[in-house]
Design a protein around this motif. Sequence first.
Motif, short mmCIF file in Angstrom:
data_model
loop_
_atom_site.label_atom_id
_atom_site.label_comp_id
_atom_site.label_asym_id
_atom_site.label_seq_id
_atom_site.Cartn_x
_atom_site.Cartn_y
_atom_site.Cartn_z
N ASP A 22 0.83 -1.20 0.00
CA ASP A 22 0.00 0.00 0.00
C ASP A 22 0.87 1.26 0.00
N THR A 23 1.95 1.24 0.78
CA THR A 23 2.87 2.38 0.86
C THR A 23 3.61 2.55 -0.46
N VAL A 24 4.10 1.47 -1.02
CA VAL A 24 4.83 1.52 -2.30
C VAL A 24 3.93 2.07 -3.40
N ASN A 25 2.68 1.60 -3.45
CA ASN A 25 1.74 2.07 -4.47
C ASN A 25 1.45 3.57 -4.33
N TYR A 26 1.26 4.03 -3.09
CA TYR A 26 0.95 5.44 -2.88
C TYR A 26 2.17 6.32 -3.20
N GLU A 27 3.37 5.87 -2.82
CA GLU A 27 4.59 6.62 -3.16
C GLU A 27 4.73 6.76 -4.68
N THR A 28 4.40 5.70 -5.40
CA THR A 28 4.46 5.74 -6.86
C THR A 28 3.45 6.74 -7.41
N LEU A 29 2.25 6.76 -6.83
CA LEU A 29 1.22 7.70 -7.24
C LEU A 29 1.68 9.15 -7.01
N VAL A 30 2.30 9.43 -5.87
CA VAL A 30 2.79 10.78 -5.56
C VAL A 30 3.84 11.19 -6.59
N ARG A 31 4.79 10.30 -6.88
CA ARG A 31 5.83 10.60 -7.87
C ARG A 31 5.22 10.84 -9.25
N MET A 32 4.22 10.05 -9.62
CA MET A 32 3.57 10.22 -10.92
C MET A 32 2.86 11.56 -11.02
N GLU A 33 2.13 11.94 -9.97
CA GLU A 33 1.41 13.21 -9.98
C GLU A 33 2.38 14.39 -10.07
N TYR A 34 3.50 14.30 -9.36
CA TYR A 34 4.52 15.35 -9.45
C TYR A 34 5.09 15.39 -10.87
N GLY A 35 5.39 14.22 -11.40
CA GLY A 35 5.97 14.12 -12.74
C GLY A 35 5.07 14.67 -13.83
N VAL A 36 3.76 14.47 -13.69
CA VAL A 36 2.81 14.99 -14.67
C VAL A 36 2.83 16.52 -14.65
N ALA A 37 2.87 17.08 -13.43
CA ALA A 37 2.83 18.54 -13.31
C ALA A 37 4.18 19.21 -13.57
N TYR A 38 5.28 18.56 -13.15
CA TYR A 38 6.61 19.19 -13.23
C TYR A 38 7.65 18.17 -13.68
N SER A 39 7.50 17.65 -14.87
CA SER A 39 8.38 16.57 -15.35
C SER A 39 9.84 16.96 -15.42
N ASP A 40 10.13 18.23 -15.70
CA ASP A 40 11.52 18.64 -15.90
C ASP A 40 12.08 19.48 -14.76
N PHE A 41 11.35 19.61 -13.64
CA PHE A 41 11.83 20.50 -12.59
C PHE A 41 12.23 19.75 -11.33
N LYS A 42 13.43 20.08 -10.84
CA LYS A 42 13.92 19.57 -9.57
C LYS A 42 14.59 20.74 -8.86
N PHE A 43 14.29 20.91 -7.57
CA PHE A 43 14.90 21.99 -6.80
C PHE A 43 16.41 21.78 -6.72
N PRO A 44 17.19 22.85 -6.67
CA PRO A 44 18.65 22.71 -6.54
C PRO A 44 19.03 21.95 -5.27
N ASP A 45 20.19 21.31 -5.31
CA ASP A 45 20.64 20.49 -4.17
C ASP A 45 20.87 21.28 -2.90
N ASP A 46 21.12 22.58 -3.02
CA ASP A 46 21.38 23.39 -1.83
C ASP A 46 20.17 24.23 -1.40
N ALA A 47 19.01 23.98 -2.02
CA ALA A 47 17.81 24.77 -1.71
C ALA A 47 17.26 24.40 -0.33
N MET A 48 16.77 25.41 0.38
CA MET A 48 16.03 25.20 1.63
C MET A 48 14.56 25.23 1.24
#
Length: 147
Positions: free
Chosen positions: A31-57
Amino acid sequence: MEVRFTILGEPKGKGRPRFCRNTGHAITPKDTVNYETLVRMEYGVAYSDFKFPDDAMLDMRIKAFYSIPKSASKKKRASMLANEIRPTKKPDMDNVVKIIADSLNQVAYRDDTQIVDCQCRKFYSENPRVEVMIQDIQPKQAERGMK
């Protein structure tokens, strides 16, 4: 930069790992694995090419909307929709934060240790969902928060 996305469906919390007696390995509940996958998919749909910088707060805001129980009277249902009655049921909000933050590791940011400010709020709704907002905090903003 600010990102916002929604995970449709009942809010879920991070499940406790189970341990295999034979091997001693931890097994994450399906159940946890499936929900984590869903969260990643929803983020990917909205922001496929965006990742915050490694030093961002980062500042993370989560609104968890739980479904109204079918047994609720019309009066109680109206109070729930007006936010006069808020959910005091599981999953706990710390587990909701944990599953969302862990899911977005290496997807939205390098690691959830970058989250320096977080808020999770629980409400009732006829449309159960989790709304997530993440924004980077500028150094001046972080200083002002302490005053």
